[in-house]
Design an enzyme around this catalytic site. Structure first.
Site, mmCIF file in Angstrom:
data_model
loop_
_atom_site.group_PDB
_atom_site.id
_atom_site.type_symbol
_atom_site.label_atom_id
_atom_site.label_comp_id
_atom_site.label_asym_id
_atom_site.label_seq_id
_atom_site.Cartn_x
_atom_site.Cartn_y
_atom_site.Cartn_z
ATOM 1 N N GLY A 1 -2.426 0.536 -65.435
ATOM 2 C CA GLY A 1 -2.185 -0.752 -66.094
ATOM 3 C C GLY A 1 -3.029 -0.913 -67.338
ATOM 4 O O GLY A 1 -4.120 -0.358 -67.440
ATOM 5 N N VAL A 2 -2.508 -1.704 -68.294
ATOM 6 C CA VAL A 2 -3.135 -1.716 -69.618
ATOM 7 C C VAL A 2 -3.149 -3.112 -70.244
ATOM 8 O O VAL A 2 -3.514 -3.294 -71.384
ATOM 9 C CB VAL A 2 -2.418 -0.665 -70.515
ATOM 10 C CG1 VAL A 2 -0.975 -1.067 -70.795
ATOM 11 C CG2 VAL A 2 -3.160 -0.379 -71.793
ATOM 12 N N GLU B 1 -4.987 -5.920 -69.792
ATOM 13 C CA GLU B 1 -6.173 -6.722 -70.058
ATOM 14 C C GLU B 1 -7.339 -5.952 -70.657
ATOM 15 O O GLU B 1 -8.197 -6.523 -71.328
ATOM 16 C CB GLU B 1 -6.600 -7.430 -68.763
ATOM 17 C CG GLU B 1 -5.638 -8.549 -68.428
ATOM 18 C CD GLU B 1 -5.711 -9.014 -66.983
ATOM 19 O OE1 GLU B 1 -6.424 -9.971 -66.724
ATOM 20 O OE2 GLU B 1 -5.039 -8.415 -66.132
ATOM 21 N N THR C 1 4.637 -8.283 -72.088
ATOM 22 C CA THR C 1 3.798 -7.101 -72.006
ATOM 23 C C THR C 1 4.567 -5.797 -72.167
ATOM 24 O O THR C 1 3.985 -4.781 -72.503
ATOM 25 C CB THR C 1 3.118 -7.078 -70.629
ATOM 26 O OG1 THR C 1 4.133 -7.333 -69.649
ATOM 27 C CG2 THR C 1 2.041 -8.135 -70.520
ATOM 28 N N GLN D 1 -0.226 -3.374 -76.145
ATOM 29 C CA GLN D 1 -1.067 -4.170 -75.248
ATOM 30 C C GLN D 1 -2.533 -4.083 -75.663
ATOM 31 O O GLN D 1 -3.244 -5.078 -75.664
ATOM 32 C CB GLN D 1 -0.908 -3.693 -73.801
ATOM 33 C CG GLN D 1 0.347 -4.225 -73.144
ATOM 34 C CD GLN D 1 0.363 -5.734 -73.132
ATOM 35 O OE1 GLN D 1 -0.395 -6.373 -72.439
ATOM 36 N NE2 GLN D 1 1.220 -6.319 -73.935
ATOM 37 N N ASN E 1 4.564 4.033 -71.508
ATOM 38 C CA ASN E 1 5.300 3.907 -72.761
ATOM 39 C C ASN E 1 4.266 3.812 -73.873
ATOM 40 O O ASN E 1 3.515 2.837 -73.950
ATOM 41 C CB ASN E 1 6.191 2.655 -72.710
ATOM 42 C CG ASN E 1 6.962 2.449 -74.009
ATOM 43 O OD1 ASN E 1 6.851 3.226 -74.957
ATOM 44 N ND2 ASN E 1 7.747 1.386 -74.047
ATOM 45 N N THR F 1 4.518 0.373 -76.085
ATOM 46 C CA THR F 1 4.099 -0.915 -75.528
ATOM 47 C C THR F 1 2.662 -0.855 -75.014
ATOM 48 O O THR F 1 1.957 -1.870 -75.030
ATOM 49 C CB THR F 1 5.063 -1.389 -74.413
ATOM 50 O OG1 THR F 1 5.251 -0.349 -73.467
ATOM 51 C CG2 THR F 1 6.398 -1.803 -74.995
#
Ligand code: MOS
Length: 705
Positions: free
Chosen positions: A668-669, A671, A465, A604, A597, A600
């Site tokens: 958070g990224v 899902e 991830t 994702q 970032n 990334t």
């Protein structure tokens, strides 16, 4: 201070991965390693009448053969998540029962892989067979039991009354197929014992410390006697968070034999023995007034589990978060089938839930003759209707507006079969995306060296991830050093507990701890900058300043609901003569709090969109209705997208750091990208063809004109 967070930083582990020097579980070189090959059931329901291992035992190189008659010793674990958690409640080889096709019924251990495999095929089994249930239409559905401490059933207001007075109503049933995680790296375990009471396990694990506690519980050891090593995972998607039966059996056999033992699942065994996403059937009912304001929502979902574990695909979790309705009703049902154990798979629940909800919202938009973006803007909810809490830093409307702008949505006519290109029907579709903001307790150690190098150490890990890079970026910015100076070590239970790489929470858990530890290092040095601290180290001759810090959720969850948001816009081209559906353009706009970032994070989202396009177009696993075995069992028979299936995917981020959530503001990224994708595709297909398709995947047979 140099700005690193949010810039586009290439993967710290990229070179190691593309040059083959990243070591995956099965690749660890252990002297004296022996090999195990699993014997699996060729029936899907019944019992073993007899099992003859004599030929296998006599075969060259064979060291041991284990069946239910001589199963190696394993303790029953607490299996309560806190103490320990295994995917499948039944322990391997615990009796003569066969619950699903491909179930593990034996293990042959030999000096080489080839000899163990050869001998495994010499094991002769006689069964007493019963007809398996492998199709949902033959299964018995019952109310789903609570999961992770939460009841599925929920009602707010009076659904029937809300429905009765509505100007416009829609009711539709949507289905998804059984899907496989299809991670590149197959599941594998190497178990190495030092005597009877000290264990090292090399296993791809999304939860290093959880696995440590679980193996300790399974083998009656204190946690510190178990070491789990997972520096790299070749994808997990939820299927590598806890031990599966093969890992337990491998470790138990290695203890008995007192030799280091490796068991690797071949692809067919990954299908049967390492989880999948259950097929689902969902019925959505929506009622709206003439302005398009929702008055009632009902969401009923069904999924299936195996006879040896209860796992519901939690489809209705998204519903109270998405759209405001005074009358809301949720329910889930679960049926037991003779299939392997289903489990968490990227956006478990949110993904099929949003397929149904976002398809239904599109149907409602057409029924109201209202733009689907407008319908969503009108009905977004300021609070989570089940938790009764306001959302923190919610920018869903910006996702919709910015996405529409980037895509050129205003040029879309609300008319089907109106656009053609090169003899194909063209359609535009959109759907929303969502995923909760979750975080857990995490600890890291940071060490600053005299030459300005920084080491960050944690058991938290990177399943592909980008966590290595996000951790480095956070340390670099907090200490004001170049990101190249930061070395990150992850995925070993000897390091501080970094929590779980799941629920899209690794970044949200780890980054605040990294930040804190870096600040503590400066405090320990009594300096305000890293360069001053390094100078102090050089002067004093001291080797390093170091600090270990933890970060954990506090009371904020009582005041706020944390949720990420997004919108997908896509174009499809449909050739009705041959039923070919191509996705030709894609724009995704996400609100995930702070982007740590840019590179990334966008990756994702892209990966999620690609996986969602796979779900929309081709991914499905079926079971032989008579024998019960999966008839889709490898990366050739399980169709998923290749490069040629995927257009350029434009990803943009909106919103603000969610500082109510954690000190870095990142939700958070991992899902969210997959949620809503299949609905956006099906909605575009409707625009192109006038055909409302409610069963995934949208294979050619459903599209031929
Ligand atoms: Mo994810 S399905 O929480 O690995």
């Amino acid at each position: 201070m140099n700005k690193v967070i949010g810039t586009a930083v290439s993967r710290k582990d990229g070179r190691a991965k593309v040059t083959g020097t990243a070591t995956y579980a099965a690749e660890h070189q252990i002297p004296g390693l022996i090999h195990g090959y699993l014997v699996t059931a060729t029936i899907a329901n019944g019992r073993i009448k007899s099992i003859d291992t004599s030929a296998a035992q006599k075969a060259p190189g064979v060291i041991a053969v284990f069946t239910h008659k001589n199963a190696p010793k394993v303790f029953t674990p607490a299996n309560n998540f806190m103490t320990s958690k295994i995917y499948e409640a039944r322990l391997p080889l615990s009796d003569d029962k066969v619950h699903y096709g491909g179930q593990i019924i034996g293990l042959v251990v030999a000096d080489t892989l080839e000899r163990s495999r050869h001998a495994a095929h010499l094991v002769k089994v006689e069964y007493e067979t019963q007809k398996p249930v492998v199709e949902a239409k033959n299964a018995t559905f019952k109310e789903a039991p609570p999961q992770m401490g939460e009841e599925f059933k929920f009602e707010k207001g009076q659904f029937a009354a809300g429905m009765a007075n509505a100007a416009t109503k829609i009711e539709a049933t949507y289905t998804t197929s059984t899907e496989l995680h299809a991670a590149m790296e197959p599941h594998a375990t190497i178990a190495q014992w030092q005597g009877q009471d000290s264990l090292t396990v090399y296993e791809p694990s999304q939860w290093v410390m959880g696995c440590q506690r679980t193996y300790a519980d399974l083998f009656g050891l204190p946690a510190e006697k178990v070491r789990i090593v997972t520096p790299f995972l070749g994808g997990g998607f939820g299927s590598k968070a806890f031990p599966w039966p093969h890992g337990i059996l491998c470790t138990a056999a290695a203890r008995q034999l007192q030799r280091p033992l490796k068991v690797v699942l071949h692809r067919r065994q990954v299908t049967a023995n390492a989880g999948h996403r259950s097929e689902t059937e969902q019925t959505i009912r929506l009622a709206a007034n003439a302005d398009g304001m929702l008055s009632a929502i009902s969401h009923e979902a069904k999924s299936c589990t195996s006879p040896v574990e209860s796992f519901s695909e939690p489809c209705t979790g998204i519903t109270p978060a998405m759209y405001a309705a005074p009358n809301l009703r949720l329910n889930q049902e679960l049926a037991v089938m003779n299939v392997g154990t289903p489990t968490f798979m990227r956006a478990p629940g949110e993904n099929p839930g949003m397929w149904a909800m976002e398809s239904a919202m599109d149907e409602l938009a057409w029924a109201l003759k209202l733009d689907p973006v407008e319908l969503r803007l009108k009905n977004e909810t300021k609070e989570h209707q089940k938790k009764g809490l306001p959302f923190s830093a919610k920018h869903f409307a910006d996702c919709l507006k910015v996405g529409a702008e980037k895509f050129g949505w205003k040029d879309r006519k609300m008319e089907t079969r109106a656009l053609t290109r090169d003899g194909k029907l063209i359609g535009w579709g959109m759907a929303a995306a969502t995923f909760p903001g979750l975080r857990g307790k995490a600890s890291v150690k940071v060490r600053l060296l005299p030459d300005g190098k920084v080491h960050v150490l944690t058991s938290g890990n990177d399943m592909g991830t980008g966590s290595y890079t996000v951790v480095a970026v956070t340390a670099a910015e907090t200490l004001g050093v170049p990101v190249e100076n930061v070395r990150v070590e992850m995925g070993d239970s000897l390091l501080p507990d970094g929590g779980l790489a799941g629920g899209s929470m690794m970044t949200a858990s780890l980054a605040p701890a990294v930040m804190q530890a870096c600040q503590d290092v400066l405090k320990a040095a009594n300096c305000t900058t890293a360069s001053d601290a390094c100078a102090a180290l050089r002067q004093s001759g001291r080797a390093a300043f170091e600090a270990t810090a933890s970060s954990a959720p506090g009371e904020e969850g009582k005041k706020w609901a944390f949720q990420s948001w997004g919108a997908h816009f896509c174009e499809v081209a449909v050739d009705e003569e041959i039923g070919r559906l191509r996705v030709t353009r894609w724009v995704s706009v996400m609100d995930v709090g702070r982007v740590m970032n840019a590179k990334t994070a966008a990756s994702q989202v892209r990966g999620g969109v690609i996986m969602g396009i796979g779900q929309a177009l081709m991914e499905e696993c079926h079971f032989d209705p008579n024998l019960g075995n999966p008839v889709v069992y490898d990366l050739a028979t399980y169709h998923f997208p290749a490069h040629a299936d995927i257009p350029r995917i434009e990803v943009a981020f909106v919103g603000e750091p969610d500082l109510n959530f954690n000190p870095v503001g990142a939700r958070g990224v991992g899902e969210i990208g997959i949620t809503g994708v299949s609905a956006a595709v099906a909605n575009a297909v409707y625009h192109a063809t006038g055909k409302r398709l409610r069963s995934l995947p949208l294979t050619p047979d459903k599209l031929i004109g």
